[in-house]
Design a protein around this motif. Structure first.
Motif, PDB file in Angstrom:
ATOM      1  N   LEU A 104      58.953 -10.175   4.405  1.00 42.80           N
ATOM      2  CA  LEU A 104      60.112  -9.570   3.304  1.00 42.80           C
ATOM      3  C   LEU A 104      59.153  -9.907   1.964  1.00 42.80           C
ATOM      4  N   TYR A 105      59.468  -9.129   1.119  1.00 45.04           N
ATOM      5  CA  TYR A 105      59.011  -9.492  -0.517  1.00 45.04           C
ATOM      6  C   TYR A 105      59.828 -10.324  -1.047  1.00 45.04           C
ATOM      7  N   ILE A 106      59.267 -11.222  -2.120  1.00 49.58           N
ATOM      8  CA  ILE A 106      60.338 -11.934  -2.631  1.00 49.58           C
ATOM      9  C   ILE A 106      60.340 -11.999  -3.965  1.00 49.58           C
ATOM     10  N   ASP A 107      59.463 -10.895  -4.799  1.00 50.91           N
ATOM     11  CA  ASP A 107      59.606 -10.577  -5.896  1.00 50.91           C
ATOM     12  C   ASP A 107      59.775  -8.910  -6.352  1.00 50.91           C
ATOM     13  N   ARG A 108      60.173  -8.938  -7.400  1.00 53.81           N
ATOM     14  CA  ARG A 108      60.875  -7.495  -7.581  1.00 53.81           C
ATOM     15  C   ARG A 108      59.852  -6.338  -7.584  1.00 53.81           C
ATOM     16  N   ASP A 109      58.618  -6.639  -7.866  1.00 55.08           N
ATOM     17  CA  ASP A 109      57.590  -5.696  -7.903  1.00 55.08           C
ATOM     18  C   ASP A 109      57.045  -5.269  -6.497  1.00 55.08           C
ATOM     19  N   LYS A 110      57.616  -6.350  -5.705  1.00 51.28           N
ATOM     20  CA  LYS A 110      57.032  -6.055  -4.178  1.00 51.28           C
ATOM     21  C   LYS A 110      55.670  -6.430  -3.938  1.00 51.28           C
ATOM     22  N   THR A 111      55.295  -7.386  -4.548  1.00 53.47           N
ATOM     23  CA  THR A 111      53.663  -7.628  -4.611  1.00 53.47           C
ATOM     24  C   THR A 111      53.544  -8.968  -3.553  1.00 53.47           C
ATOM     25  N   ILE A 112      54.448  -9.936  -3.521  1.00 49.70           N
ATOM     26  CA  ILE A 112      54.356 -11.305  -3.004  1.00 49.70           C
ATOM     27  C   ILE A 112      55.429 -11.124  -1.739  1.00 49.70           C
ATOM     28  N   ARG A 113      54.771 -11.564  -0.536  1.00 46.16           N
ATOM     29  CA  ARG A 113      55.684 -11.752   0.718  1.00 46.16           C
ATOM     30  C   ARG A 113      56.194 -13.242   0.902  1.00 46.16           C
TER      31      ARG A 113
END
Length: 215
Positions: A104-113
């Motif tokens: 799962l992503y942890i940032d709004r931009d969906k760059t960090i899982r």
């Protein structure tokens, strides 16, 4: 609905099995050794998932993959996924996968899982890495599938409240600001999705909550 449940004797599998039987679904427990299955009131198929054939899965409408290899064999998530995709290709049957919170992503931009976060447990990173590869194989396949990731805290001893919130690709927190799901509530979410089919060919996630409000 006829369900084939792979690894029905494991932590996630045993909770899913209990929930499915409680709702009167027709379930077959697929286990490598039925002696370790704690229930005797369920049909069983004693077979290694890597030896399952198209003929073996003919009776089922859906296969649930709750396979959880050890950390040292985490790569088997990919091998298992590829095998199940191969025997499901050309059918109308669905594959439901018990995923990893690390995907799962942890940032709004969906760059960090989540698996990339420094506080993500080291012993879970290998599994998350290979679960992500499994997810990518599903996304590139022609079969019908659903991938359900638990919250960061996946509690095998937690209660079945029947209440949870829903998210898509980003990590969820509940109203107490916890990313938490009990195995029992996760199992509720699995069977709810099989009955309602809201998330076809996609990933979603759930967190335990004390209300029925979804987001």
């Amino acid at each position: 609905m006829k369900i084939g449940l792979i690894a029905a004797s494991g932590k996630a599998g045993s909770h899913i099995l209990r929930e499915a039987l409680m709702r009167n679904h027709d379930v077959t427990a697929i286990v490598i050794n039925k002696a370790i299955l704690k229930r005797t009131d369920v049909e069983t198929l004693e077979k290694d998932l890597f030896h399952l054939t198209k003929k073996d899965i003919e009776p089922f409408d859906v296969l649930i993959n709750a396979f959880a290899p050890t950390t040292d064999e985490a790569y088997l998530h990919v091998n298992a996924g590829k095998h199940l995709i191969s025997i499901l290709e050309g059918t109308q049957k669905k594959l439901f996968v018990v995923g990893s919170s690390g995907c799962l992503y942890i940032d709004r931009d969906k760059t960090i899982r989540l698996m990339d976060h420094k506080k993500y447990p080291e012993h879970l990173k290998e599994s998350a890495k290979y679960q992500l590869l499994n997810l990518q194989d599903l996304q590139n396949s022609s079969i019908q599938w659903t991938f359900l990731s638990p919250s960061a805290m996946f509690d095998s001893d937690g209660p079945r409240t029947g209440h949870y919130i829903i998210g898509r690709e980003r990590l969820l927190v509940n109203s107490q600001f916890n990313s938490y799901i009990s195995y029992a509530d996760f199992a509720v979410a699995v069977i709810d999705e099989l009955e309602n089919a809201n998330y076809i060919n996609t990933i979603f996630t759930v967190a335990s909550e004390n209300t029925t409000t979804a987001s």
